[in-house]
Scaffold this motif. Structure first.
Motif: not given
Length: 801
Positions: A338-362
């Motif tokens: 998403k934006k330029p990375l810098s090893f000298e500034s931050k060496k690792s990241y952690t993401l929590k990703v969610e996958g969901a169905n946009p079309h649901l049946e009641m």
């Protein structure tokens, strides 16, 4: 009259429910066929030939219909019926003739007895009835005994056709998890048999294959679901076989079958799930924005729109550095930078990703939740990055009169890596083809290398490069925009050559010319010029200048009475000054011709009349003058010829060794008189040769050109940087087209005196070798004979052609 009949297999007239046997009139036939009861005694009356009391005319023929079963398979012709005329006495005098549909082909008649037979197999589904005509003729005369009569033979149906599904096989779809009894499709079978006769065409439906999942309505043929919670993910395709049977499904009926392929369509009844709860990825710190880091996938057993996914980053410290998008073709989550990375500034990241169905049946929400999460660890890998400039763009304003070597901006770049390598600066010469600027290789100081002229180039856009010392392939760049500010360094001047005229009869104060000026400078407050006569013409008695205060001036006469014979042309110097700081001025000259004009001021002539000589020369005087001129020309030519062919005698033996008087050939000196060599130290360090006491010069002559270092004050080298000094000397050498290279100045700039040959140097030679003539070498005596032979010079004069 006609009679007709049909016998059964027992030869009776009433077998198999066949047609009635009629005699009588047409109205009786109508009565019988319509089912109306016949009054008592009427049939007997019709059968008798006795006249009745009523006035009706008795008819001699009766209408009838014949019935015959279809699909007869016997070997003998099928008996249909019998035609008989009441005029037939049984003696064979009557001949029966049959015509109409199928006569002679399908049906035949015995012309003596009137018996009708079917000679081909009959099929009611192909033809239900035949219309024929019969006639009785006198066998002997051929005369009709009765009028021609028409009758019908109807084909009676039997159950010989099974039901058929004309639209089969069928394809149907029903949503999975449908309730029991959900309609899937309706099948229809048709029977070609007669639906009005018996049960031959009465169809009943049943299911042969597909239970217990589906059922079929026996009367309508509608197929319905019979089992609840049928899951497409467990079984998607079903093959159902439906039977249709006639005779109401009774034993002995004919049956037909069809296949129905039923597919369970998908519904969103399965939530997505990530097969991995942890993902490990890595990315280079030099990865550009929007580049792909990795992919995550949440598996969904559904398909189509029900399997569509939407991935989002719901938590983690990398939400601002990374983004995730959904691939619509494969339903995977693509993680991007998403934006330029810098090893000298931050060496690792952690993401929590969610996958969901946009079309649901009641109705299936109870099977959820219809989303899942996973954790993504991203490691940033270090790369050798090029130097980075801070800031990323420079804008510099510099006056155009700045001195060469002046620092106008300090350019700064640094190595973003941990190693922090040393940086070397340079200018991309394609951005500065005129080489107006120079950057210090270590400090990044941007300096002027040539004089700037706003009137020539008001803007400069250059690119400065920064290169790592340890890795020259890593090069960063920055753009620098330089605006050259204007200073008042151009004097105003006339835009063109001004030439005016004044009439001889002009009056004092008459306007003869309006002048204007131009200035290449561009002051903030605009141009303003001042006009006056030059100091040397301040008291000009003939003309004066009036400043109009609008950057123009008028030239007026001060007197009248101009005469061409006295003076035909006047040159008026005009001083033009600007309003800048400092004030600059120039002098322009206005040329004024005296012309003769008419009374209205129109020019008649501006050429002075030639004066005629008062006396004319005699012919003898003219001849004497021409003779003197001729004698002078002859003397001049003789002198020139004698100087060209003059030779100096040398009393030297031809065999004498000429090498003993040559001292050096690698530097040029004073000819035969030069016996002293140069001090080699002056060639290596000219300033050192001058600094240690008195300068050592040649004893026999003075140098014609001094070293460039003599023109540089010693305080310049002390008070300014070495770069400024070198840049100034470089520009001075570049501008002097006749100066030799700086490092060879002491050796090749001095020519000796006293040599008969003169100068042999090519420094000031303006011609090529092919244009030079070496004939003069023969005039220098025996010492230069070898040289004359080498250059192809001839000893004698060239032959005349």
């Amino acid at each position: 009259m006609w009679t007709s009949g049909r016998m059964s297999n027992a030869k009776s007239w009433l077998g198999l429910g066949m047609s009635l046997y009629f005699w009588g009139l047409m109205d009786l036939t109508t009565t019988v066929l319509s089912g109306t009861p016949t009054p008592p005694g009427k049939l007997e009356a019709l059968l008798s030939d006795k006249p009745q009391s009523h006035s009706r005319i008795k008819r001699s023929w009766v209408w009838n219909q014949f019935f015959v079963l279809e699909e007869y398979t016997g070997t003998d012709p099928l008996y249909v019926g019998k035609l008989h005329s009441d005029m037939d006495r049984g003696d064979g005098s009557i001949k029966y003739i049959l015509s109409g549909e199928g006569a002679g082909v399908v049906f035949t008649i015995d012309d003596t007895t009137g018996d009708i037979h079917a000679i081909q197999r009959l099929d009611r589904e192909e033809r239900a009835q035949y219309t024929l005509r019969a006639q009785a003729l006198d066998r002997r005369t051929g005369r009709p005994m009765e009028p021609e009569s028409e009758f019908i033979i109807k084909i009676q149906d039997i159950n010989d056709n099974e039901p058929k599904f004309l639209d089969g096989p069928y394809v149907a779809t029903v949503p999975e998890m449908s309730p029991v009894g959900t309609s899937v499709i309706q099948v229809t079978a048709t029977d070609a048999d007669d639906p009005t006769y018996g049960n031959s065409a009465r169809v009943v439906y049943s299911i042969l294959q597909g239970q217990p999942y589906f059922s079929v309505d026996s009367k309508t043929g509608v197929i319905r679901t019979a089992l609840m919670n049928m899951d497409r993910e467990a079984k998607e395709y079903y093959e159902v076989i439906i039977q249709a049977k006639d005779m109401g499904g009774q034993l002995g009926g004919l049956a037909g079958t069809t296949t129905v392929n039923i597919t369970l369509s998908d519904v969103n009844d399965n939530p997505p799930r990530f097969p991995q709860k942890h993902y490990q990825m890595s990315v280079l710190e030099s990865a550009p924005v929007s580049s792909t880091v990795g992919r995550v996938f949440a598996k969904d057993l559904d398909e189509g729109i029900n399997a569509e996914m939407k991935y989002t980053i719901v938590d983690g410290d990398g939400a601002d550095a990374f983004d995730i998008n959904t691939d619509p073709n494969f339903q995977v989550g693509i993680i991007t930078v998403k934006k330029p990375l810098s090893f000298e500034s931050k060496k690792s990241y952690t993401l929590k990703v969610e996958g969901a169905n946009p079309h649901l049946e009641m109705r299936f929400l109870s099977l959820g939740p219809f989303q899942d999460t996973t954790t993504v660890h991203i490691t940033v890998e270090d790369v050798d990055e090029p130097p980075i400039f801070e800031p990323g763009f420079y804008f510099v304003e510099v006056p155009e009169d700045v001195a060469i070597g002046t620092t106008i901006q300090i350019i700064s770049a640094k190595d973003p890596d941990v190693t922090n390598n040393s940086i070397r600066y340079s200018i991309d010469r394609s951005s500065d083809p005129g080489r107006f600027f120079y950057v210090d290789i270590t400090t990044g100081a941007l300096m002027t290398a040539r004089p700037l002229d706003r009137e020539e180039f008001s803007w400069h856009n250059i690119t400065v490069l920064a290169m790592e010392m340890n890795n020259p392939s890593q090069v960063g760049s920055v753009s620098i925009t330089i605006k050259v500010l204007d200073v008042n360094d151009n004097a105003p001047e006339f835009p063109r050559f001004y030439e005016a005229f004044v009439c001889e009869n002009a009056k004092a104060g008459q306007l003869i010319q309006t002048v204007s000026a131009v200035d290449q400078d561009d002051p903030h407050n605009g141009q303003h010029f001042y006009y006056s006569l030059a100091p040397e013409a301040a008291n000009n008695p003939n003309f004066t200048v009036r400043d109009n205060q609008d950057n123009t001036a008028r030239i007026l006469t001060r007197r009248s009475g101009f005469r061409q014979q006295e003076q035909s042309v006047f040159y008026l110097p005009i001083l033009i000054a600007d309003s800048g700081q400092p004030v600059l001025s120039s002098t322009g000259t206005l040329t004024i011709q005296v012309c003769s004009c008419d009374d209205d001021g129109h020019v008649l002539s501006c050429s002075p009349e030639a004066y005629m000589l008062p006396v004319s020369l005699s012919r003898g005087a003219l001849i004497a003058i021409l003779a003197c001129i001729f004698v002078l020309l002859v003397l001049v030519l003789l002198i020139l010829s004698m100087r060209r062919h003059r030779k100096q005698p040398y009393i030297i033996d031809d065999e004498e060794n000429i090498h003993e008087n040559i001292v050096r050939y690698d530097d040029e000196g004073g000819g035969e008189e030069d016996t002293e060599a140069f001090d080699i130290a002056a060639m290596w360090n000219p300033r050192e040769a001058q600094g240690g006491g008195a300068p050592k010069t040649r004893q026999d002559m003075l140098p014609e050109i001094e070293s460039l270092s003599r023109y540089v004050p010693q305080t310049c080298a002390v008070n300014s940087t070495v770069h400024s000094y070198v840049l100034a000397k470089l520009y001075e050498a570049d501008m002097d087209l006749w100066a030799p290279p700086f490092d060879s100045l002491q050796t090749y700039m001095f020519e000796g005196d006293g040599s008969v040959a003169g100068s042999l140097s090519s420094l000031q030679s303006a011609t090529s070798d092919s244009e030079q003539s070496f004939d003069f070498l023969t005039d220098w005596g025996p010492r230069f004979r070898k040289l004359a032979e080498l250059y192809g010079a001839s000893e004698g004069p060239a032959p005349l052609w």
